[in-house]
Design an enzyme around this catalytic site. Structure first.
Site, PDB file in Angstrom:
ATOM      1  N   SER A 116      -2.974  -7.634   2.807  1.00  0.00           N
ATOM      2  CA  SER A 116      -3.253  -7.532   4.240  1.00  0.00           C
ATOM      3  C   SER A 116      -3.607  -8.907   4.802  1.00  0.00           C
ATOM      4  O   SER A 116      -3.205  -9.254   5.918  1.00  0.00           O
ATOM      5  CB  SER A 116      -4.412  -6.570   4.493  1.00  0.00           C
ATOM      6  OG  SER A 116      -4.104  -5.290   4.012  1.00  0.00           O
ATOM      7  N   HIS A 163       0.842  -1.203   0.000  1.00  0.00           N
ATOM      8  CA  HIS A 163       0.000   0.000   0.000  1.00  0.00           C
ATOM      9  C   HIS A 163       0.883   1.262   0.000  1.00  0.00           C
ATOM     10  O   HIS A 163       0.620   2.211  -0.727  1.00  0.00           O
ATOM     11  CB  HIS A 163      -0.877   0.061   1.259  1.00  0.00           C
ATOM     12  CG  HIS A 163      -1.971  -0.947   1.336  1.00  0.00           C
ATOM     13  ND1 HIS A 163      -2.137  -1.782   2.416  1.00  0.00           N
ATOM     14  CD2 HIS A 163      -2.996  -1.251   0.487  1.00  0.00           C
ATOM     15  CE1 HIS A 163      -3.215  -2.537   2.230  1.00  0.00           C
ATOM     16  NE2 HIS A 163      -3.733  -2.251   1.074  1.00  0.00           N
ATOM     17  N   ARG A 207      -2.053  -6.050  -8.529  1.00  0.00           N
ATOM     18  CA  ARG A 207      -1.004  -7.044  -8.316  1.00  0.00           C
ATOM     19  C   ARG A 207      -1.036  -8.060  -9.447  1.00  0.00           C
ATOM     20  O   ARG A 207      -0.491  -7.841 -10.503  1.00  0.00           O
ATOM     21  CB  ARG A 207      -1.176  -7.725  -6.950  1.00  0.00           C
ATOM     22  CG  ARG A 207      -0.661  -6.909  -5.799  1.00  0.00           C
ATOM     23  CD  ARG A 207      -1.293  -7.290  -4.504  1.00  0.00           C
ATOM     24  NE  ARG A 207      -2.730  -7.032  -4.546  1.00  0.00           N
ATOM     25  CZ  ARG A 207      -3.563  -7.180  -3.527  1.00  0.00           C
ATOM     26  NH1 ARG A 207      -3.111  -7.618  -2.386  1.00  0.00           N
ATOM     27  NH2 ARG A 207      -4.832  -6.890  -3.641  1.00  0.00           N
ATOM     28  N   LYS A 231     -18.024  -5.655   5.985  1.00  0.00           N
ATOM     29  CA  LYS A 231     -16.717  -6.281   5.801  1.00  0.00           C
ATOM     30  C   LYS A 231     -16.111  -6.578   7.161  1.00  0.00           C
ATOM     31  O   LYS A 231     -15.974  -5.680   7.991  1.00  0.00           O
ATOM     32  CB  LYS A 231     -15.813  -5.318   5.017  1.00  0.00           C
ATOM     33  CG  LYS A 231     -14.794  -6.054   4.201  1.00  0.00           C
ATOM     34  CD  LYS A 231     -14.254  -5.187   3.092  1.00  0.00           C
ATOM     35  CE  LYS A 231     -13.477  -6.034   2.114  1.00  0.00           C
ATOM     36  NZ  LYS A 231     -13.120  -5.318   0.904  1.00  0.00           N
TER      37      LYS A 231
END
Ligand code: ADP
Length: 156
Positions: A127, A16, A89, A40
């Protein structure tokens, strides 16, 4: 143009931070938007996520952190004069980002998103993987800023 970098950041990683630094280089300043989505499930509360980001960017000018609840396209007058930064990514990110970008464009004609390709060394980093390694007692020191490593160690 104002640049915003939205995400969950549960917690912020070096991947990040790399995207953030590069976006800042292009736009001069960036607002990190921590999305507060009650649906979430996160390990860290919204306030904790914000505080970790603030700690991680201490000493770096022109980066601010805000909490945002709701639809991204409703942020800042339908995102006029604003560009959304996202990181990519692997190919697996593409499908989701593609769907989100087209949906947001459908909701607001002025929605514009700019994708920055991850640095080679952060391709694998997320993460979730960091949390997984931390829970199993692995070394995450090269993946996250020091403040995150410390808090994660305490938490698990
Ligand atoms: P979200 O739930 O919105 O995907 P994340 O915190 O997982 O929130 O990610 C925020 C943004 O940062 C996304 O665009 C994601 O692709 C990007 N990102 C996450 N990890 C990396 C990384 N290692 N390299 C580049 N971009 C990344």
């Amino acid at each position: 143009m104002k640049a915003i970098y939205p995400g969950t950041f549960d917690p912020i990683t070096n991947g990040h931070l790399d995207i953030l630094a590069r976006a800042r280089k292009i736009f001069g300043s960036v607002v990190v938007l921590v999305l507060d989505n009650p649906r979430k499930k996160t390990m860290f509360s919204t306030e904790e996520r914000v505080s970790l980001i603030k700690d991680s960017v201490k000493g770096i000018d022109n980066i601010s952190v805000e909490i945002y609840k709701g639809l991204l396209v409703h942020y800042a007058d339908n995102l006029k004069d604003t560009v959304v930064i996202r990181g990519l990514r692997a190919v697996s990110d593409f499908e989701y980002e593609f769907q989100m970008a087209l949906t947001n464009r459908k909701l607001s004609r002025s929605f514009e998103v700019l994708f920055l390709m991850t640095d080679m060394k952060y391709t694998y980093l997320s993460s979730s993987i960091v949390k997984e390694i931390a829970v199993l007692g692995g070394d995450i020191s090269c993946m996250v800023p020091e403040c995150v490593e410390k808090v994660l160690k305490e938490r698990v």
